[in-house]
Scaffold this motif. Sequence first.
Motif, mmCIF file in Angstrom:
data_model
loop_
_atom_site.group_PDB
_atom_site.id
_atom_site.type_symbol
_atom_site.label_atom_id
_atom_site.label_comp_id
_atom_site.label_asym_id
_atom_site.label_seq_id
_atom_site.Cartn_x
_atom_site.Cartn_y
_atom_site.Cartn_z
ATOM 1 N N LYS A 133 0.563 -1.170 -0.017
ATOM 2 C CA LYS A 133 0.018 -0.437 -0.413
ATOM 3 C C LYS A 133 0.881 1.238 0.012
ATOM 4 N N ASP B 142 3.826 1.384 -1.268
ATOM 5 C CA ASP B 142 4.267 1.812 -2.156
ATOM 6 C C ASP B 142 3.631 2.610 -3.686
ATOM 7 N N PHE B 143 2.215 2.260 -3.566
ATOM 8 C CA PHE B 143 1.224 2.308 -4.390
ATOM 9 C C PHE B 143 0.935 3.726 -4.047
ATOM 10 N N ILE B 144 1.374 3.985 -2.823
ATOM 11 C CA ILE B 144 0.859 5.579 -2.509
ATOM 12 C C ILE B 144 1.795 6.522 -3.501
ATOM 13 N N LYS B 145 3.122 5.928 -2.926
ATOM 14 C CA LYS B 145 3.887 6.671 -2.949
ATOM 15 C C LYS B 145 4.196 7.024 -4.489
ATOM 16 N N THR B 146 3.784 5.821 -5.452
ATOM 17 C CA THR B 146 3.971 6.093 -6.777
ATOM 18 C C THR B 146 2.736 6.046 -7.871
ATOM 19 N N LYS B 147 1.524 6.452 -6.651
ATOM 20 C CA LYS B 147 -0.011 7.324 -7.619
ATOM 21 C C LYS B 147 -0.095 8.000 -8.837
ATOM 22 N N GLN B 148 0.603 9.086 -8.703
ATOM 23 C CA GLN B 148 0.719 9.912 -9.844
ATOM 24 C C GLN B 148 1.394 9.062 -10.982
ATOM 25 N N GLN B 149 2.598 8.403 -10.570
ATOM 26 C CA GLN B 149 3.162 7.697 -11.881
ATOM 27 C C GLN B 149 2.493 6.885 -12.152
ATOM 28 N N ILE B 150 1.270 6.309 -11.667
ATOM 29 C CA ILE B 150 0.366 4.913 -11.920
ATOM 30 C C ILE B 150 -1.107 5.317 -13.302
ATOM 31 N N LEU B 151 -0.702 7.086 -12.747
ATOM 32 C CA LEU B 151 -2.056 7.580 -13.483
ATOM 33 C C LEU B 151 -1.126 8.391 -14.558
ATOM 34 N N TYR C 266 3.931 -5.466 -5.003
ATOM 35 C CA TYR C 266 3.398 -4.667 -5.752
ATOM 36 C C TYR C 266 4.045 -4.701 -7.017
#
Length: 221
Positions: free
Chosen positions: A2, A4-13, A83
Amino acid sequence: MKIDFIKTKQQILWILLVIPVVLLFMLRQSSDSPMALVIFCYALFMALIFSTTPFGSCQWQETGFLLLLPATTQDRVSGRFLYGLSFMGIAALVGVVGIYLGEMISGVVIEAEILVSFCMVAFAVCMVLMALEYVVLYLFGEQQSPNVLSLIRMIPGFVFFFGSMGLIGGAQEDPEATAAFMEYIGGHLTLIGWCSLAAAFVLFAAAAMLCAAVTKKRDFG
């Protein structure tokens, strides 16, 4: 995972926006039947490259906070591996959509058993490369310079992409040899796919356990 996903959420979008655009561009450039396979491999290639972003975002200030969380070293390392696997699963889904669009545009439908087996083997190979990549990053890469870290992150992805492109191109250029090979493996395509995935999951889990043991020794040694 979770975190890791929070830290990279902008990249994922951004990736979720960029990948479909790139895939549509590739579809417009060619209507050859192998293009569907190329699209799937490209999606996995993107996953290999960007799934290592949490390593590049590690900061010494965060180390103490992460160690204070109610989670063991095994939890933290397993979360990082999960992740990467989740990221690859998202890319595979995008690739499947690309395959469907490619078949619609070209009008050429690849035999279902061949297509499914190819995707399973490609996913398995990608899992193994990701596991090796994570092992190198955990053992040697996190404290390296940004240039070295970027190199470690890029090599497995390019090996996978250009290797798969070479195989697809070779099969297209020599259809007789490809037909002979397909005849040789006979009706075992699905079995090969499942065995590849099973072996990849075992290696992936073993890599996670190795990295957890090494990280625990380094943090608390």
